[in-house]
Design a protein around this motif. Structure first.
Motif, PDB file in Angstrom:
ATOM      1  N   ARG A   6       0.832  -1.334  -0.007  1.00 28.25           N
ATOM      2  CA  ARG A   6       0.034   0.007   0.009  1.00 28.25           C
ATOM      3  C   ARG A   6       0.908   1.353   0.101  1.00 28.25           C
ATOM      4  NH1 ARG A   6      -3.303  -2.392   4.096  1.00 28.25           N
ATOM      5  NH2 ARG A   6      -2.444  -0.916   5.619  1.00 28.25           N
ATOM      6  N   PHE A  49      -1.566   9.128  -5.048  1.00 27.08           N
ATOM      7  CA  PHE A  49      -2.729   8.151  -4.961  1.00 27.08           C
ATOM      8  C   PHE A  49      -2.333   7.153  -4.209  1.00 27.08           C
ATOM      9  CE2 PHE A  49      -3.468  10.298  -9.573  1.00 27.08           C
ATOM     10  CZ  PHE A  49      -4.055  11.271  -9.129  1.00 27.08           C
ATOM     11  N   ALA A  52      -3.390   7.834  -0.592  1.00 30.48           N
ATOM     12  CA  ALA A  52      -4.999   8.259  -0.385  1.00 30.48           C
ATOM     13  C   ALA A  52      -5.470   7.347   0.339  1.00 30.48           C
ATOM     14  CB  ALA A  52      -5.303   8.917  -1.549  1.00 30.48           C
ATOM     15  N   PRO A  53      -6.124   7.745   1.490  1.00 29.62           N
ATOM     16  CA  PRO A  53      -7.266   6.634   2.177  1.00 29.62           C
ATOM     17  C   PRO A  53      -8.052   6.255   1.346  1.00 29.62           C
ATOM     18  CG  PRO A  53      -7.072   8.793   3.275  1.00 29.62           C
ATOM     19  CD  PRO A  53      -6.270   9.032   2.244  1.00 29.62           C
ATOM     20  N   GLU A  54      -8.725   6.647   0.493  1.00 31.15           N
ATOM     21  CA  GLU A  54      -9.782   6.139  -0.385  1.00 31.15           C
ATOM     22  C   GLU A  54      -9.301   5.200  -1.453  1.00 31.15           C
ATOM     23  OE1 GLU A  54      -8.381  10.141  -2.411  1.00 31.15           O
ATOM     24  OE2 GLU A  54      -8.793   9.352  -0.422  1.00 31.15           O
ATOM     25  N   ASN A  55      -7.869   5.066  -1.505  1.00 30.95           N
ATOM     26  CA  ASN A  55      -7.307   4.133  -2.459  1.00 30.95           C
ATOM     27  C   ASN A  55      -6.752   2.597  -1.619  1.00 30.95           C
ATOM     28  OD1 ASN A  55      -8.077   5.526  -4.775  1.00 30.95           O
ATOM     29  ND2 ASN A  55      -6.284   6.779  -4.466  1.00 30.95           N
ATOM     30  N   GLU A 108     -11.525   6.479  -9.679  1.00 29.24           N
ATOM     31  CA  GLU A 108     -13.027   6.752  -8.909  1.00 29.24           C
ATOM     32  C   GLU A 108     -13.760   5.281  -9.432  1.00 29.24           C
ATOM     33  OE1 GLU A 108     -14.506  10.461  -9.614  1.00 29.24           O
ATOM     34  OE2 GLU A 108     -13.186  11.225  -7.812  1.00 29.24           O
ATOM     35  N   ARG A 111     -12.758   2.372  -7.880  1.00 29.17           N
ATOM     36  CA  ARG A 111     -13.151   2.142  -6.559  1.00 29.17           C
ATOM     37  C   ARG A 111     -14.450   1.838  -6.459  1.00 29.17           C
ATOM     38  NH1 ARG A 111     -10.161   6.781  -5.537  1.00 29.17           N
ATOM     39  NH2 ARG A 111     -11.846   7.980  -5.638  1.00 29.17           N
ATOM     40  N   ALA A 112     -15.386   2.239  -7.436  1.00 23.89           N
ATOM     41  CA  ALA A 112     -16.855   2.129  -7.346  1.00 23.89           C
ATOM     42  C   ALA A 112     -17.034   0.903  -7.932  1.00 23.89           C
ATOM     43  CB  ALA A 112     -17.504   3.160  -8.169  1.00 23.89           C
TER      44      ALA A 112
END
Length: 117
Positions: A6, A49, A52-55, A108, A111-112
């Motif tokens: 990560r 990226f 980034a926490p969302e990744n 995005e 992720r979705a």
């Protein structure tokens, strides 16, 4: 996924990428080329990226398409940098992107994406 995976972009070749896309649920790969000004311009954003926490849960991989025949063939008429999204070992999306906004949009969508159980 390991903590180490990560925290950085994994440099890979064609064969290593083939293994990674089956070992990790979601993979986001950047195919680069030598002396590519756009590749260099997008490098800082690509590195950000990863953290980034969302990744979290997405493995980020970089390949030099000049040194990898499968990556080179995949790009064919495209120019670097070329970004590829994989989920469960399957290619979801691939395109030549030239701005951080385009890269974010593809991320995005990855992720979705809801994997098949």
């Amino acid at each position: 996924m390991t903590e180490e995976a990560r925290q950085h972009v994994v440099d890979a070749d064609d064969e290593h990428l083939r293994h990674l896309i089956h070992e990790h649920l979601k993979v986001f790969a950047k195919f680069t080329s030598e002396n590519c000004a756009i590749c260099e311009a997008l490098s800082p954003g690509f590195a950000k990226f990863v953290d980034a926490p969302e990744n979290v849960g997405i493995l980020f991989v970089r390949l030099n398409s000049d040194e990898n025949p499968v990556a080179k063939k995949m790009m064919q008429q495209k120019v670097a940098p070329f970004f590829v999204s994989y989920c469960q070992g399957r290619l979801l999306e691939c395109d030549a992107l030239t701005t951080d906004a385009e890269v974010v949009a593809q991320l995005e969508r990855l992720r979705a994406f809801v994997p098949v159980k």
